[in-house]
Design a protein around this motif. Structure first.
Motif, PDB file in Angstrom:
ATOM      1  N   THR A   1       0.924  -1.272  -0.111  1.00  0.00           N
ATOM      2  CA  THR A   1       0.016   0.005   0.011  1.00  0.00           C
ATOM      3  C   THR A   1       0.610   1.394   0.069  1.00  0.00           C
ATOM      4  OG1 THR A   1      -0.216  -0.201   2.623  1.00  0.00           O
ATOM      5  CG2 THR A   1      -1.827  -1.091   1.386  1.00  0.00           C
ATOM      6  N   VAL A   2       0.301   2.211  -0.633  1.00  0.00           N
ATOM      7  CA  VAL A   2       1.161   3.488  -0.592  1.00  0.00           C
ATOM      8  C   VAL A   2       0.096   4.716  -0.013  1.00  0.00           C
ATOM      9  CG1 VAL A   2       2.257   2.651  -2.632  1.00  0.00           C
ATOM     10  CG2 VAL A   2       0.029   3.970  -2.967  1.00  0.00           C
TER      11      VAL A   2
ATOM     12  N   ILE B   1      -4.446  -7.457   7.230  1.00  0.00           N
ATOM     13  CA  ILE B   1      -3.116  -7.206   7.373  1.00  0.00           C
ATOM     14  C   ILE B   1      -2.703  -6.256   6.396  1.00  0.00           C
ATOM     15  CG2 ILE B   1      -0.577  -8.372   7.173  1.00  0.00           C
ATOM     16  CD1 ILE B   1      -2.262 -11.287   7.806  1.00  0.00           C
ATOM     17  N   ILE B   2      -1.883  -5.154   6.835  1.00  0.00           N
ATOM     18  CA  ILE B   2      -1.414  -4.047   6.044  1.00  0.00           C
ATOM     19  C   ILE B   2      -0.102  -4.135   6.013  1.00  0.00           C
ATOM     20  CG2 ILE B   2      -1.623  -1.533   5.738  1.00  0.00           C
ATOM     21  CD1 ILE B   2      -4.023  -1.214   7.293  1.00  0.00           C
TER      22      ILE B   2
ATOM     23  N   GLU C   1       9.818   3.606   5.583  1.00  0.00           N
ATOM     24  CA  GLU C   1       9.893   4.741   6.074  1.00  0.00           C
ATOM     25  C   GLU C   1       8.333   5.192   6.643  1.00  0.00           C
ATOM     26  OE1 GLU C   1      10.278   5.819   1.744  1.00  0.00           O
ATOM     27  OE2 GLU C   1      10.998   4.390   3.114  1.00  0.00           O
ATOM     28  N   ARG C   2       7.390   4.573   6.133  1.00  0.00           N
ATOM     29  CA  ARG C   2       5.920   5.015   6.102  1.00  0.00           C
ATOM     30  C   ARG C   2       5.395   4.035   7.434  1.00  0.00           C
ATOM     31  NH1 ARG C   2       2.266   4.172   2.904  1.00  0.00           N
ATOM     32  NH2 ARG C   2       0.943   5.937   3.721  1.00  0.00           N
ATOM     33  N   PHE C   3       5.939   3.043   7.974  1.00  0.00           N
ATOM     34  CA  PHE C   3       5.398   2.182   8.795  1.00  0.00           C
ATOM     35  C   PHE C   3       4.623   3.220  10.053  1.00  0.00           C
ATOM     36  CE2 PHE C   3       8.727  -1.581   7.726  1.00  0.00           C
ATOM     37  CZ  PHE C   3       7.805  -1.663   6.546  1.00  0.00           C
ATOM     38  N   SER C   4       5.504   3.895  10.753  1.00  0.00           N
ATOM     39  CA  SER C   4       5.071   4.948  11.691  1.00  0.00           C
ATOM     40  C   SER C   4       3.943   5.541  11.662  1.00  0.00           C
ATOM     41  CB  SER C   4       6.003   5.562  12.458  1.00  0.00           C
ATOM     42  OG  SER C   4       6.803   6.604  11.576  1.00  0.00           O
ATOM     43  N   ARG C   5       3.865   5.999  10.095  1.00  0.00           N
ATOM     44  CA  ARG C   5       2.786   6.968   9.613  1.00  0.00           C
ATOM     45  C   ARG C   5       1.529   6.103   9.619  1.00  0.00           C
ATOM     46  NH1 ARG C   5       0.849  11.512   7.540  1.00  0.00           N
ATOM     47  NH2 ARG C   5      -0.249  11.534   5.698  1.00  0.00           N
ATOM     48  N   VAL C   6       1.783   4.999   9.096  1.00  0.00           N
ATOM     49  CA  VAL C   6       0.508   3.917   9.055  1.00  0.00           C
ATOM     50  C   VAL C   6       0.084   3.580  10.183  1.00  0.00           C
ATOM     51  CG1 VAL C   6      -0.318   1.981   8.033  1.00  0.00           C
ATOM     52  CG2 VAL C   6       1.222   3.183   6.563  1.00  0.00           C
ATOM     53  N   GLU C   7       0.846   3.422  11.264  1.00  0.00           N
ATOM     54  CA  GLU C   7       0.439   2.827  12.708  1.00  0.00           C
ATOM     55  C   GLU C   7      -0.392   3.774  13.272  1.00  0.00           C
ATOM     56  OE1 GLU C   7       2.170   1.563  16.848  1.00  0.00           O
ATOM     57  OE2 GLU C   7       3.625   2.207  15.158  1.00  0.00           O
ATOM     58  N   ASN C   8       0.019   5.250  13.025  1.00  0.00           N
ATOM     59  CA  ASN C   8      -0.640   6.326  13.550  1.00  0.00           C
ATOM     60  C   ASN C   8      -1.947   6.456  12.790  1.00  0.00           C
ATOM     61  OD1 ASN C   8       1.583   7.151  15.312  1.00  0.00           O
ATOM     62  ND2 ASN C   8       2.404   8.726  13.779  1.00  0.00           N
ATOM     63  N   MET C   9      -2.171   6.327  11.853  1.00  0.00           N
ATOM     64  CA  MET C   9      -3.355   5.948  10.856  1.00  0.00           C
ATOM     65  C   MET C   9      -4.227   5.102  11.783  1.00  0.00           C
ATOM     66  SD  MET C   9      -2.892   6.452   7.173  1.00  0.00           S
ATOM     67  CE  MET C   9      -1.326   7.384   6.227  1.00  0.00           C
ATOM     68  N   ILE C  10      -3.855   3.681  11.898  1.00  0.00           N
ATOM     69  CA  ILE C  10      -4.543   2.813  12.490  1.00  0.00           C
ATOM     70  C   ILE C  10      -5.111   3.225  13.751  1.00  0.00           C
ATOM     71  CG2 ILE C  10      -4.314   0.428  13.376  1.00  0.00           C
ATOM     72  CD1 ILE C  10      -2.133  -0.158  11.150  1.00  0.00           C
ATOM     73  N   ARG C  11      -4.135   3.695  14.561  1.00  0.00           N
ATOM     74  CA  ARG C  11      -4.555   4.362  15.924  1.00  0.00           C
ATOM     75  C   ARG C  11      -5.603   5.345  15.834  1.00  0.00           C
ATOM     76  NH1 ARG C  11       0.171   6.153  17.621  1.00  0.00           N
ATOM     77  NH2 ARG C  11       0.965   4.126  18.163  1.00  0.00           N
ATOM     78  N   TYR C  12      -5.770   6.206  14.921  1.00  0.00           N
ATOM     79  CA  TYR C  12      -6.517   7.264  14.682  1.00  0.00           C
ATOM     80  C   TYR C  12      -7.891   6.741  14.682  1.00  0.00           C
ATOM     81  CZ  TYR C  12      -9.055  11.212  12.301  1.00  0.00           C
ATOM     82  OH  TYR C  12     -10.113  12.003  12.350  1.00  0.00           O
TER      83      TYR C  12
ATOM     84  N   LEU D   1      -0.089  -4.976  11.377  1.00  0.00           N
ATOM     85  CA  LEU D   1       0.871  -4.035  10.510  1.00  0.00           C
ATOM     86  C   LEU D   1       2.038  -4.940  10.286  1.00  0.00           C
ATOM     87  CD1 LEU D   1       1.472  -1.467   9.202  1.00  0.00           C
ATOM     88  CD2 LEU D   1       2.481  -0.480  11.520  1.00  0.00           C
ATOM     89  N   LEU D   2       2.250  -5.273   8.995  1.00  0.00           N
ATOM     90  CA  LEU D   2       3.387  -5.847   8.801  1.00  0.00           C
ATOM     91  C   LEU D   2       4.655  -4.874   8.430  1.00  0.00           C
ATOM     92  CD1 LEU D   2       4.893  -8.803   7.984  1.00  0.00           C
ATOM     93  CD2 LEU D   2       3.910  -8.458   5.785  1.00  0.00           C
ATOM     94  N   ASP D   3       5.285  -4.393   9.438  1.00  0.00           N
ATOM     95  CA  ASP D   3       6.532  -3.577   9.406  1.00  0.00           C
ATOM     96  C   ASP D   3       7.870  -4.164   9.422  1.00  0.00           C
ATOM     97  OD1 ASP D   3       6.164  -4.618  11.975  1.00  0.00           O
ATOM     98  OD2 ASP D   3       6.633  -2.673  13.021  1.00  0.00           O
ATOM     99  N   THR D   4       7.707  -5.132   8.401  1.00  0.00           N
ATOM    100  CA  THR D   4       9.307  -6.002   8.206  1.00  0.00           C
ATOM    101  C   THR D   4       9.422  -6.015   6.780  1.00  0.00           C
ATOM    102  OG1 THR D   4       8.196  -7.901   8.334  1.00  0.00           O
ATOM    103  CG2 THR D   4       9.230  -7.187  10.397  1.00  0.00           C
ATOM    104  N   ILE D   5      10.535  -6.304   6.165  1.00  0.00           N
ATOM    105  CA  ILE D   5      10.721  -6.709   4.738  1.00  0.00           C
ATOM    106  C   ILE D   5      10.970  -7.982   4.530  1.00  0.00           C
ATOM    107  CG2 ILE D   5      12.373  -5.878   2.960  1.00  0.00           C
ATOM    108  CD1 ILE D   5      10.899  -3.376   3.993  1.00  0.00           C
ATOM    109  N   GLY D   6      10.604  -8.329   3.425  1.00  0.00           N
ATOM    110  CA  GLY D   6      10.634  -9.869   2.634  1.00  0.00           C
ATOM    111  C   GLY D   6       9.642 -10.774   3.133  1.00  0.00           C
ATOM    112  N   GLU D   7       8.836 -10.621   4.160  1.00  0.00           N
ATOM    113  CA  GLU D   7       7.646 -11.631   4.662  1.00  0.00           C
ATOM    114  C   GLU D   7       6.517 -11.471   4.060  1.00  0.00           C
ATOM    115  OE1 GLU D   7       8.078 -12.862   8.844  1.00  0.00           O
ATOM    116  OE2 GLU D   7       8.298 -10.656   9.160  1.00  0.00           O
ATOM    117  N   LEU D   8       6.072 -10.389   3.175  1.00  0.00           N
ATOM    118  CA  LEU D   8       4.977 -10.461   2.449  1.00  0.00           C
ATOM    119  C   LEU D   8       4.321 -11.713   1.809  1.00  0.00           C
ATOM    120  CD1 LEU D   8       2.533  -8.486   1.795  1.00  0.00           C
ATOM    121  CD2 LEU D   8       3.453  -7.607  -0.113  1.00  0.00           C
TER     122      LEU D   8
END
Length: 417
Positions: free
Chosen positions: A241-242, A264-265, A271-282, A302-309
């Motif tokens: 997602t973007v 699962i997002i 670099e957008r992981f924390s921003r998306v987390e804030n949206m989820i919390r909002y 929130l899938l905030d790791t690389i390579g596991e998708l």
């Protein structure tokens, strides 16, 4: 001409350097020094076998290179260098290919930088993926009689427009490439109109269709679900997602409201992981993050790791592939198709025009255009109608595979010269 390009490129580097050094901090995140991109810190052993340099700009291209690298290593003891431009591309390359090849950040497209890579590594062939047209890199390869292959070739709309506007210059640069392995006839015709000889072009299909992913048995899938507290839940993965998409998805998910489904997002850019987390919390959702998972109940993961998708696509019931609800052009949707998962995406899929048309016109994928469509998608997760989409998509994928073998054949023919 190449010196003019170097002057322009250097000026652009100076202009954008504050953003990458102090705001995006790309070099820190990528765990490499800026000097690496100037050709410093290169350390290769003496050359023993034929060497291939594969440039895979980002995570998607690195993914495409993995089966090529593995197949080449099976056919001969070739020495391979993988270069990537993005931190995510380098991270994936190090994770999946570090035992098979050398991995370096790609050089800046300057004579001093590219020259050092060629001198130190001494490649016998240069392989670029999709639309990586770097004038200095191509110029240096030509100067040293190193043949260049552009594999899985495709051009986006903007690139095609630029090539048409600057046709004489584009033709001169592109003709430094010895072979184009294109995804379709349309790209072949476009190159011919730019003055590329037909003998230089082979229609090989899309390497994306030949993706190689780990198999997931039902037992392994259930084990993964149990580990993540997902057993008994209906699971939808919103992958790659973007900016602008998570808000649309979260609003629709909030309106849907049922509690037996988990979304699962997986944002495209770390670099957008924390921003998306804030949206989820909002939006007030109970959520968990992959990086700090605890076995509490949650609605959003929130899938905030690389390579596991790909693993999460494998355990899902349904997938939405991002970059498509906003005008980005879409991302590769064949990973969930590989696992027979029903695939949904938005209307903006111009980066994958041909695949988009093949799959949607034959019932192997579905387009969602608005909030109403998204709510319907959530409601039918795990249904028989969705399962049929997944099965049909996998059937289509099986029919269009074969680009990898054609690509390997061309690479090996150049190496045997």
């Amino acid at each position: 001409m190449i010196y003019i390009w170097n002057a322009i490129y250097l000026l652009l580097l100076i202009i954008v350097s504050p953003y990458y050094l102090f705001i995006k901090r790309a070099f820190v995140k990528g765990r490499y020094r800026i000097s690496d991109k100037f050709g410093k810190n290169l350390n290769f052993p003496p050359k023993k076998e034929k060497r291939l340099w594969i440039h895979a700009v980002s995570l998607g291209e690195v993914n495409l290179s993995i089966p090529i690298v593995k197949a080449l290593k099976e056919k001969g003891d070739y020495e391979i260098l993988i270069t990537s431009t993005t931190p995510t591309g380098l991270e994936l390359a190090r994770k999946r290919l570090s035992d098979l090849c050398y991995i370096q950040p790609s050089p800046f497209d300057l004579i001093t930088s590219t020259e050092k890579f060629f001198k130190k590594f001494e490649p016998d062939i240069l392989i670029l993926i999709e639309a990586e047209i770097w004038p200095t890199l191509l110029w240096e390869a030509k100067k040293r009689n190193v043949p260049t292959l552009l594999i899985n070739t495709r051009f986006g709309r903007r690139t095609e427009i630029l090539f048409k506007i600057f046709k004489p210059l584009s033709s001169k640069i592109l003709n430094k490439i010895e072979k184009f392995l294109v995804q379709n006839e349309k790209t072949r015709d476009f190159l011919i109109k730019l003055g590329i000889g037909d003998e230089k072009i082979t229609v090989a299909g899309s390497l994306k269709a030949d993706l190689l992913l780990p198999d997931f048995s039902e037992d392994l899938s259930n084990k993964k679900k149990e580990e993540l507290n997902l057993l008994g839940k209906r699971i939808i993965v919103a992958g790659s997602t973007v900016e602008g998409e998570e808000t649309i998805l979260l609003k629709a998910f909030k309106k849907y409201g049922k509690k037996d489904i988990v979304m699962i997002i997986a944002p495209r850019h770390p670099e957008r992981f924390s921003r998306v987390e804030n949206m989820i919390r909002y939006y007030g959702f109970r959520y968990q993050k992959r990086s700090s998972f605890q076995k509490d109940d949650f609605e959003i993961f929130l899938l905030d790791t690389i390579g596991e998708l790909p693993e999460f696509y494998a355990i899902s019931d349904c997938s939405f592939v991002g970059g498509s609800l906003v005008k980005v052009g879409g991302h590769n949707f064949l990973e969930p198709v590989y696992y027979k998962k029903p695939v949904f995406f938005g209307p903006f899929m111009h980066n994958f025009r041909e695949l988009y048309e093949i799959f949607t016109s034959n019932g192997g994928a579905k387009v969602v255009r608005d909030e109403k469509d998204l709510i319907e998608m959530f409601d039918s997760v795990g249904s028989e109608s969705q399962r049929r989409i997944g099965i049909k998509g996998h059937e289509i994928l099986s029919k269009i595979r074969g680009a990898k073998e054609k690509t390997l054949k061309e690479i090996l023919s150049f190496l045997s010269k």
